[in-house]
Motif scaffolding. Structure first.
Motif, short mmCIF file in Angstrom:
data_model
loop_
_atom_site.label_atom_id
_atom_site.label_comp_id
_atom_site.label_asym_id
_atom_site.label_seq_id
_atom_site.Cartn_x
_atom_site.Cartn_y
_atom_site.Cartn_z
N LYS A 69 3.59 -4.96 14.26
CA LYS A 69 2.69 -4.74 13.14
C LYS A 69 1.44 -5.60 13.30
O LYS A 69 1.52 -6.76 13.65
CB LYS A 69 3.39 -5.09 11.83
N ARG B 100 -1.06 -6.34 3.05
CA ARG B 100 0.12 -6.47 2.21
C ARG B 100 0.05 -7.72 1.34
O ARG B 100 0.40 -7.71 0.17
CB ARG B 100 1.39 -6.51 3.07
N ARG C 30 13.71 -0.37 4.16
CA ARG C 30 12.27 -0.61 4.03
C ARG C 30 11.86 -1.96 4.61
O ARG C 30 10.84 -2.07 5.29
CB ARG C 30 11.87 -0.51 2.56
N GLU D 144 9.09 -1.81 7.54
CA GLU D 144 7.75 -2.30 7.22
C GLU D 144 7.48 -3.71 7.73
O GLU D 144 6.41 -4.26 7.50
CB GLU D 144 7.51 -2.22 5.71
N TYR E 267 8.91 -6.84 7.15
CA TYR E 267 8.94 -8.04 6.31
C TYR E 267 9.38 -9.24 7.15
O TYR E 267 10.27 -9.12 7.99
CB TYR E 267 9.91 -7.87 5.15
#
Length: 222
Positions: free
Chosen positions: A2, A10, A62, A66, A68
């Motif tokens: 990412k 974010r 998720r 994504e 985290y």
């Protein structure tokens, strides 16, 4: 991997949602009536990249998809052994609060299950409980190594000292580390932070054990 821009966006969204939430909840008490049966609380901070890599059943969640770097898995009350803490009361949050809580606890089903398992032992409703989690998470300053994109090897006591330097009121034995073995390595999967009933840091009880060797790996964000 990412990109930094995505992570920055974010964080910006998180800050905007948090500001809105604080505005709407200003003046609301953090704690409800005290409970004599609670000795304190333990915040469980999950090292998400490590958990996603080690547990294939979570890789489509998720928090894994994504990218985290840290998530909160639970805030557990310290209660007498074998006490039933289940509740049937609602875990429903307002849309605004749900948006804020999702920044650190993205899976709604897990949030509902958590509340149903501990709600019967905490002196607050679901909204107050998750507001407490956000408050604890916001106040806890974490070393940069925990959110880096690099996988590194650290000394347990060095990481502990970083935490106490960033959080001056956190005692050295107010934090515990949990690891999981992978091949010949030990990988940090969870950090547990101990609190008094009033939300101040405290020494962890003897039953809150450290499951890491003197040296372990922090898996980088992805």
């Amino acid at each position: 991997m990412k990109s930094i821009d995505v992570l920055e966006r974010r964080l910006i969204r998180f800050g905007q949602a948090l500001i809105c939430y604080l505005i709407f909840s200003f003046g609301a008490p953090l704690y409800a009536a005290d409970s004599p049966n609670i000795a304190g609380y333990i915040l469980h901070v999950q090292m998400t990249p490590a958990v996603c890599a080690l547990d294939s059943s979570k890789q489509k969640q998720r928090k894994c998809l994504e990218g985290y770097s840290l998530t909160i898995s639970s805030l557990l009350p310290e209660v007498p052994v074998n006490r039933n803490c289940e509740t049937k009361s609602s875990a429903k949050l307002s849309p605004l609060q749900a948006t804020v809580v999702a920044r650190v606890m993205p899976n709604e089903n897990e949030r509902v299950q958590l509340w149903q398992s501990v709600g019967g032992c905490v002196p607050m409703n679901a909204s107050q409980y998750f507001r407490t989690i956000i408050n604890f998470a916001e106040r806890l300053k974490v070393p940069a190594d925990l959110t880096s994109q690099n996988t590194i090897t650290v000394q347990k006591e060095s990481l502990r000292q970083q935490f106490t330097k960033l959080n001056p009121t956190l005692p050295a034995n107010g934090i515990r580390f949990s690891c999981q073995s992978s091949r010949s390595d030990s990988i940090l999967t969870e950090i547990r932070v101990c609190y008094q009933k009033n939300g101040q840091y405290k020494q962890c009880a003897s039953h809150v054990v450290t499951g890491c060797p003197n040296e372990f790996i922090i898996k980088g964000s992805y």
